[in-house]
Write a protein that holds these residues in place. Structure first.
Motif, short mmCIF file in Angstrom:
data_model
loop_
_atom_site.label_atom_id
_atom_site.label_comp_id
_atom_site.label_asym_id
_atom_site.label_seq_id
_atom_site.Cartn_x
_atom_site.Cartn_y
_atom_site.Cartn_z
N ALA A 161 0.90 -1.21 0.03
CA ALA A 161 0.03 -0.08 0.01
C ALA A 161 0.90 1.34 -0.01
CB ALA A 161 -0.99 -0.05 1.10
N VAL A 162 0.50 2.32 -0.84
CA VAL A 162 1.17 3.40 -0.78
C VAL A 162 0.03 4.68 -0.56
CG1 VAL A 162 3.28 2.73 -2.10
CG2 VAL A 162 1.16 3.72 -3.45
N LYS A 163 0.66 5.82 0.16
CA LYS A 163 -0.22 6.89 0.24
C LYS A 163 0.29 8.11 -0.29
CE LYS A 163 -2.16 7.42 4.50
NZ LYS A 163 -2.49 7.89 5.73
N PHE A 164 -0.75 8.88 -0.95
CA PHE A 164 -0.14 10.28 -1.61
C PHE A 164 -0.91 11.30 -0.76
CE2 PHE A 164 -0.10 7.15 -4.92
CZ PHE A 164 1.31 7.64 -5.69
N GLU A 165 0.17 12.14 -0.72
CA GLU A 165 -0.51 13.65 -0.13
C GLU A 165 -0.68 14.72 -1.16
OE1 GLU A 165 1.06 15.54 3.67
OE2 GLU A 165 1.70 17.09 1.96
N ILE A 166 -1.92 15.00 -1.35
CA ILE A 166 -2.45 15.93 -2.36
C ILE A 166 -2.71 17.36 -2.11
CG2 ILE A 166 -3.87 16.22 -4.41
CD1 ILE A 166 -3.89 12.84 -4.28
N THR A 167 -2.54 18.20 -2.39
CA THR A 167 -2.81 19.61 -2.17
C THR A 167 -3.52 20.39 -3.13
OG1 THR A 167 -1.18 19.71 -0.49
CG2 THR A 167 -1.94 21.82 -1.05
N ILE A 168 -4.48 21.01 -3.22
CA ILE A 168 -5.35 21.88 -4.19
C ILE A 168 -5.09 23.27 -3.63
CG2 ILE A 168 -7.38 22.25 -5.04
CD1 ILE A 168 -8.33 19.26 -4.40
N THR A 169 -4.71 24.07 -4.51
CA THR A 169 -4.42 25.27 -4.37
C THR A 169 -5.57 26.03 -5.15
OG1 THR A 169 -2.08 24.98 -3.68
CG2 THR A 169 -2.89 27.29 -4.48
N ASN A 170 -6.22 27.10 -4.60
CA ASN A 170 -7.37 27.78 -5.44
C ASN A 170 -6.49 29.16 -5.98
OD1 ASN A 170 -9.34 28.70 -6.52
ND2 ASN A 170 -10.86 28.60 -4.73
N GLY A 171 -6.08 29.23 -7.18
CA GLY A 171 -5.50 30.60 -7.56
C GLY A 171 -6.50 31.14 -8.47
N THR A 172 -7.97 30.68 -8.35
CA THR A 172 -8.96 31.40 -9.10
C THR A 172 -9.84 32.53 -8.22
OG1 THR A 172 -10.81 30.19 -8.30
CG2 THR A 172 -9.54 29.39 -10.11
N SER A 173 -10.60 33.33 -8.68
CA SER A 173 -11.21 34.33 -7.84
C SER A 173 -12.46 33.81 -7.47
CB SER A 173 -11.56 35.44 -8.83
OG SER A 173 -12.23 34.95 -10.02
N ALA A 174 -12.87 32.70 -7.56
CA ALA A 174 -14.19 32.08 -7.05
C ALA A 174 -13.72 30.78 -6.28
CB ALA A 174 -15.07 31.81 -8.01
N ALA A 175 -14.66 30.59 -5.40
CA ALA A 175 -14.50 29.44 -4.41
C ALA A 175 -14.71 28.00 -5.36
CB ALA A 175 -15.50 29.21 -3.17
N PHE A 176 -13.76 27.13 -4.97
CA PHE A 176 -13.91 25.68 -5.45
C PHE A 176 -14.42 24.62 -4.86
CE2 PHE A 176 -11.73 21.73 -6.75
CZ PHE A 176 -12.07 21.56 -8.19
N GLU A 177 -15.30 23.91 -5.19
CA GLU A 177 -15.85 22.82 -4.57
C GLU A 177 -15.10 21.52 -4.77
OE1 GLU A 177 -17.93 23.16 -2.20
OE2 GLU A 177 -18.37 25.04 -2.69
#
Length: 253
Positions: A161-177
């Motif tokens: 088993a392997v685990k990934f750390e994932i980061t989402i960065t919102n560089g837009t002008s609106a909220a992201f779902e």
């Protein structure tokens, strides 16, 4: 005295026998013609395809009547109308998909934590890299780390088993779902589908959940996968919204 022979009244002529199902046969023919003519008109062909289907049903019924030839012609035209409509709509969808894009790795890649340069060459991102879409949304994938599944982890019989750390960065002008993003479903290991691990409370628990990421903010989560016993090539694909460009991360795991 002159004898006049009796005059017998002629029986009335029987009215001509109406054609059985004749109206249905002609209706099928007309609907088939309209369907074929309008099959290439997008949106309108939805209605004419329905009409052609109705004409097809009427034509089949009319085969049991006296206008069999007309019914057969109507059936052929209705089938052709439906087929041409399907072809036209598929061509329209393909053209729309081409216009909207929907390619893979069409954005920009860079080092995780740094702003992507506008002139950065398009390349295949890997662990430790950042992929940025044209609207400013980006995703970072850290190098995978080994994890130990718990007793009740699924799937069973995990070789490694392997685990990934994932980061989402919102560089837009609106909220992201985050619920809009496709995460984890398109994962491969050595050319085969990699199964996401569900391990509530265990060492390989996936923490991805629906969240609202405000402009300028980040959201970090973990996703674990069952892979082969020996190291190999891993591929993770991210798609922020339906039919958007896909970010395909590839690296060793």
């Amino acid at each position: 005295m002159t004898y006049t022979p009796p005059v017998h009244a002629q029986p009335p002529l029987a009215p001509p026998k109406p054609a059985k199902f004749g109206a249905l046969a002609w209706t099928a023919l007309i609907l088939g013609i309209v369907g074929v003519v309008c099959s290439w008109v997008i949106l309108l062909n939805n209605l004419t395809a329905i009409a052609a289907f109705i004409g097809l049903v009427l034509g089949v019924v009319a085969l049991f009547g006296t206008r069999k030839v007309v019914a057969v012609i109507g059936i052929v035209l209705c089938v052709a109308a439906i087929g041409l409509t399907v072809v036209a709509q598929q061509a329209a969808v393909a053209e729309l998909d081409k216009i909207l894009g929907g390619g893979t790795n069409q954005g920009q890649t860079g080092v995780a934590g740094e702003t992507a340069k506008q002139d950065a060459a398009v390349e295949n991102p890997t662990w430790g890299k950042r992929y940025t879409w044209e609207n400013g949304l980006s995703v970072d994938v850290a190098a995978p780390a080994a994890c130990t599944p718990g007793e009740y982890a699924a799937p069973a019989n995990i070789a490694r088993a392997v685990k990934f750390e994932i980061t989402i960065t919102n560089g837009t002008s609106a909220a992201f779902e985050t619920a809009l993003m496709s995460v984890g479903t398109d994962a491969q290991f050595n050319g085969q589908k990699a199964t996401m691990i569900f391990d509530a409370g265990g060492g390989c628990d996936s923490t991805f959940d629906s969240a609202t990421v405000l402009p300028g903010k980040t959201y970090t989560f973990h996703v674990a996968y069952a892979v082969g016993a020996q190291p190999g090539e891993m591929q993770l694909v991210f798609e922020p919204t339906f039919n958007s460009d896909k970010a395909a991360f590839v690296g060793q795991a």
